[in-house]
Design a protein around this motif. Sequence first.
Motif, PDB file in Angstrom:
ATOM      1  N   THR A 139       0.887  -1.215  -0.156  1.00  0.00           N
ATOM      2  CA  THR A 139      -0.087  -0.044   0.128  1.00  0.00           C
ATOM      3  C   THR A 139       0.671   1.475  -0.204  1.00  0.00           C
ATOM      4  OG1 THR A 139      -1.692  -1.049   1.134  1.00  0.00           O
ATOM      5  CG2 THR A 139      -1.688   1.234   1.021  1.00  0.00           C
ATOM      6  N   ILE A 140       2.003   1.324   0.718  1.00  0.00           N
ATOM      7  CA  ILE A 140       2.697   2.393   1.008  1.00  0.00           C
ATOM      8  C   ILE A 140       3.584   2.673  -0.142  1.00  0.00           C
ATOM      9  CG2 ILE A 140       4.840   3.340   2.205  1.00  0.00           C
ATOM     10  CD1 ILE A 140       3.319   2.435   4.957  1.00  0.00           C
ATOM     11  N   THR A 141       4.154   1.430  -0.789  1.00  0.00           N
ATOM     12  CA  THR A 141       4.830   1.555  -2.185  1.00  0.00           C
ATOM     13  C   THR A 141       4.017   2.157  -3.262  1.00  0.00           C
ATOM     14  OG1 THR A 141       6.254  -0.271  -1.407  1.00  0.00           O
ATOM     15  CG2 THR A 141       6.340   0.171  -3.685  1.00  0.00           C
ATOM     16  N   ILE A 142       2.553   1.641  -3.454  1.00  0.00           N
ATOM     17  CA  ILE A 142       2.094   2.097  -4.254  1.00  0.00           C
ATOM     18  C   ILE A 142       1.619   3.637  -4.364  1.00  0.00           C
ATOM     19  CG2 ILE A 142      -0.395   2.032  -5.391  1.00  0.00           C
ATOM     20  CD1 ILE A 142      -0.220  -1.047  -4.828  1.00  0.00           C
ATOM     21  N   ALA A 143       1.398   4.065  -2.974  1.00  0.00           N
ATOM     22  CA  ALA A 143       0.807   5.365  -2.903  1.00  0.00           C
ATOM     23  C   ALA A 143       2.324   6.330  -3.112  1.00  0.00           C
ATOM     24  CB  ALA A 143       0.517   5.526  -1.350  1.00  0.00           C
ATOM     25  N   SER A 144       3.502   5.894  -2.627  1.00  0.00           N
ATOM     26  CA  SER A 144       4.633   6.419  -2.964  1.00  0.00           C
ATOM     27  C   SER A 144       5.060   6.760  -4.474  1.00  0.00           C
ATOM     28  CB  SER A 144       5.793   5.774  -2.156  1.00  0.00           C
ATOM     29  OG  SER A 144       5.672   5.565  -0.907  1.00  0.00           O
ATOM     30  N   THR A 145       4.714   5.702  -5.159  1.00  0.00           N
ATOM     31  CA  THR A 145       4.995   5.540  -6.614  1.00  0.00           C
ATOM     32  C   THR A 145       4.079   6.576  -7.195  1.00  0.00           C
ATOM     33  OG1 THR A 145       5.611   3.198  -6.522  1.00  0.00           O
ATOM     34  CG2 THR A 145       5.202   4.374  -8.793  1.00  0.00           C
ATOM     35  N   LEU A 146       2.664   6.403  -6.736  1.00  0.00           N
ATOM     36  CA  LEU A 146       1.813   7.386  -7.554  1.00  0.00           C
ATOM     37  C   LEU A 146       2.190   8.783  -7.061  1.00  0.00           C
ATOM     38  CD1 LEU A 146      -1.487   5.761  -6.781  1.00  0.00           C
ATOM     39  CD2 LEU A 146      -0.211   5.909  -8.883  1.00  0.00           C
ATOM     40  N   ILE A 147       2.784   9.396  -5.917  1.00  0.00           N
ATOM     41  CA  ILE A 147       2.930  10.666  -5.779  1.00  0.00           C
ATOM     42  C   ILE A 147       3.947  10.933  -6.655  1.00  0.00           C
ATOM     43  CG2 ILE A 147       4.646  11.904  -3.967  1.00  0.00           C
ATOM     44  CD1 ILE A 147       2.770  10.549  -1.755  1.00  0.00           C
ATOM     45  N   ASN A 148       5.112  10.232  -6.917  1.00  0.00           N
ATOM     46  CA  ASN A 148       6.225  10.621  -7.931  1.00  0.00           C
ATOM     47  C   ASN A 148       5.741  10.811  -9.187  1.00  0.00           C
ATOM     48  OD1 ASN A 148       8.838  10.875  -6.610  1.00  0.00           O
ATOM     49  ND2 ASN A 148       7.969   9.162  -5.596  1.00  0.00           N
ATOM     50  N   LEU A 149       4.432  10.672  -9.614  1.00  0.00           N
ATOM     51  CA  LEU A 149       3.942  10.919 -10.942  1.00  0.00           C
ATOM     52  C   LEU A 149       3.335  12.075 -10.717  1.00  0.00           C
ATOM     53  CD1 LEU A 149       1.931   7.537 -11.605  1.00  0.00           C
ATOM     54  CD2 LEU A 149       4.171   8.242 -12.299  1.00  0.00           C
ATOM     55  N   THR A 150       3.555  12.980  -9.778  1.00  0.00           N
ATOM     56  CA  THR A 150       3.230  14.227  -9.629  1.00  0.00           C
ATOM     57  C   THR A 150       4.056  15.168  -9.247  1.00  0.00           C
ATOM     58  OG1 THR A 150       2.658  14.159  -7.293  1.00  0.00           O
ATOM     59  CG2 THR A 150       0.731  13.331  -8.505  1.00  0.00           C
ATOM     60  N   PRO A 151       4.070  16.564  -9.413  1.00  0.00           N
ATOM     61  CA  PRO A 151       5.175  17.109  -9.158  1.00  0.00           C
ATOM     62  C   PRO A 151       5.077  17.648  -7.673  1.00  0.00           C
ATOM     63  CG  PRO A 151       3.234  18.463 -10.167  1.00  0.00           C
ATOM     64  CD  PRO A 151       2.774  17.209 -10.230  1.00  0.00           C
ATOM     65  N   PHE A 152       4.719  16.761  -6.846  1.00  0.00           N
ATOM     66  CA  PHE A 152       4.619  17.005  -5.327  1.00  0.00           C
ATOM     67  C   PHE A 152       6.098  17.416  -4.673  1.00  0.00           C
ATOM     68  CE2 PHE A 152       5.104  15.361  -1.060  1.00  0.00           C
ATOM     69  CZ  PHE A 152       4.223  16.000  -0.178  1.00  0.00           C
ATOM     70  N   HIS A 153       7.140  16.528  -4.995  1.00  0.00           N
ATOM     71  CA  HIS A 153       8.554  16.809  -4.430  1.00  0.00           C
ATOM     72  C   HIS A 153       8.949  18.011  -5.094  1.00  0.00           C
ATOM     73  CE1 HIS A 153       8.705  13.709  -1.430  1.00  0.00           C
ATOM     74  NE2 HIS A 153       7.990  12.686  -2.080  1.00  0.00           N
ATOM     75  N   GLN A 154       9.039  17.794  -6.517  1.00  0.00           N
ATOM     76  CA  GLN A 154       9.603  19.208  -7.068  1.00  0.00           C
ATOM     77  C   GLN A 154       8.982  20.419  -6.467  1.00  0.00           C
ATOM     78  OE1 GLN A 154      11.853  19.496  -9.266  1.00  0.00           O
ATOM     79  NE2 GLN A 154      11.827  17.590 -10.258  1.00  0.00           N
ATOM     80  N   ASN A 155       7.637  20.691  -6.066  1.00  0.00           N
ATOM     81  CA  ASN A 155       7.282  21.813  -5.420  1.00  0.00           C
ATOM     82  C   ASN A 155       7.722  22.103  -3.949  1.00  0.00           C
ATOM     83  OD1 ASN A 155       5.492  22.317  -7.924  1.00  0.00           O
ATOM     84  ND2 ASN A 155       3.935  21.295  -7.132  1.00  0.00           N
ATOM     85  N   ILE A 156       7.855  21.049  -3.283  1.00  0.00           N
ATOM     86  CA  ILE A 156       8.312  21.071  -1.875  1.00  0.00           C
ATOM     87  C   ILE A 156       9.667  21.574  -2.013  1.00  0.00           C
ATOM     88  CG2 ILE A 156       8.521  19.997   0.220  1.00  0.00           C
ATOM     89  CD1 ILE A 156       5.601  20.353  -0.166  1.00  0.00           C
ATOM     90  N   MET A 157      10.490  20.838  -2.739  1.00  0.00           N
ATOM     91  CA  MET A 157      11.798  21.035  -2.672  1.00  0.00           C
ATOM     92  C   MET A 157      12.412  22.618  -3.146  1.00  0.00           C
ATOM     93  SD  MET A 157      15.066  19.199  -4.841  1.00  0.00           S
ATOM     94  CE  MET A 157      14.355  19.658  -6.436  1.00  0.00           C
TER      95      MET A 157
END
Length: 235
Positions: free
Chosen positions: A122-140
């Motif tokens: 569950t956590i792996t799938i959720a983490s992978t899906l997050i990386n399909l978005t600009p979430f970390h780019q925006n936070i960084m």
Amino acid sequence: MNEDIQKNIKDEVLKKIESGQVGMRSKTYFLIKLALLSVVVVLITLISVFLLSFIIFGMSLDGSLFLVRFGGAGWYHFIFALPWYLLAIDVLLLILLDWILKSFRFGYKSPVVLLFIGTFLTITIASTLINLTPFHQNIMRKVNEKKIPLFPNIYSGVKSEIQKPGTYKGFVGEMNGNRFEFTFSRGITPETEVVQVVALEGINVDDYLDSGDLVFVAGSIKDGEITAYGIKKLR
């Protein structure tokens, strides 16, 4: 027979309650406990997902995630490129999460191994899906611009220009058979180096690369030449 057993159990429980060995708890107590446990489960899950997605983000940014595409040698170097201390923290969070979930009815009835596999997937799938978005780019970007107060700059060491040992990002120059000229820089310094990249025997790099392409190269460098076991075109 069953009625006698149930009566004996009931009598034993009542005796323990009367003697103070077992305390009486109100329904409100259990509801509050359930609510607190639920909040803790959600928080641990969010932290675990964020941490694993951050690991994936960092490894995709420096290119080390591509190593898994390069066969046995790639997997070998990929294992050493993993941020094991972050993974260890995430595993501990998963263990804590599973331990808390055992307090719930569905978790109590589930085998420990299956519960761990379920939460891990569950956590792996959720983490992978997050990386399909600009979430970390925006936070960084916001963290680097100090727009998020009190947030630790965990992204300070995450840069596309910083590669793991034995991996390189650069541009393709003149090509000849299984060799090509390769211009890259080490770390974040502006100075560039020009070397020859030698692909695996029998591979004509001009079949899938063009001059000026940005590529990720995995291999060993010696005397101005990189013997590559993997090449990935980035753009």
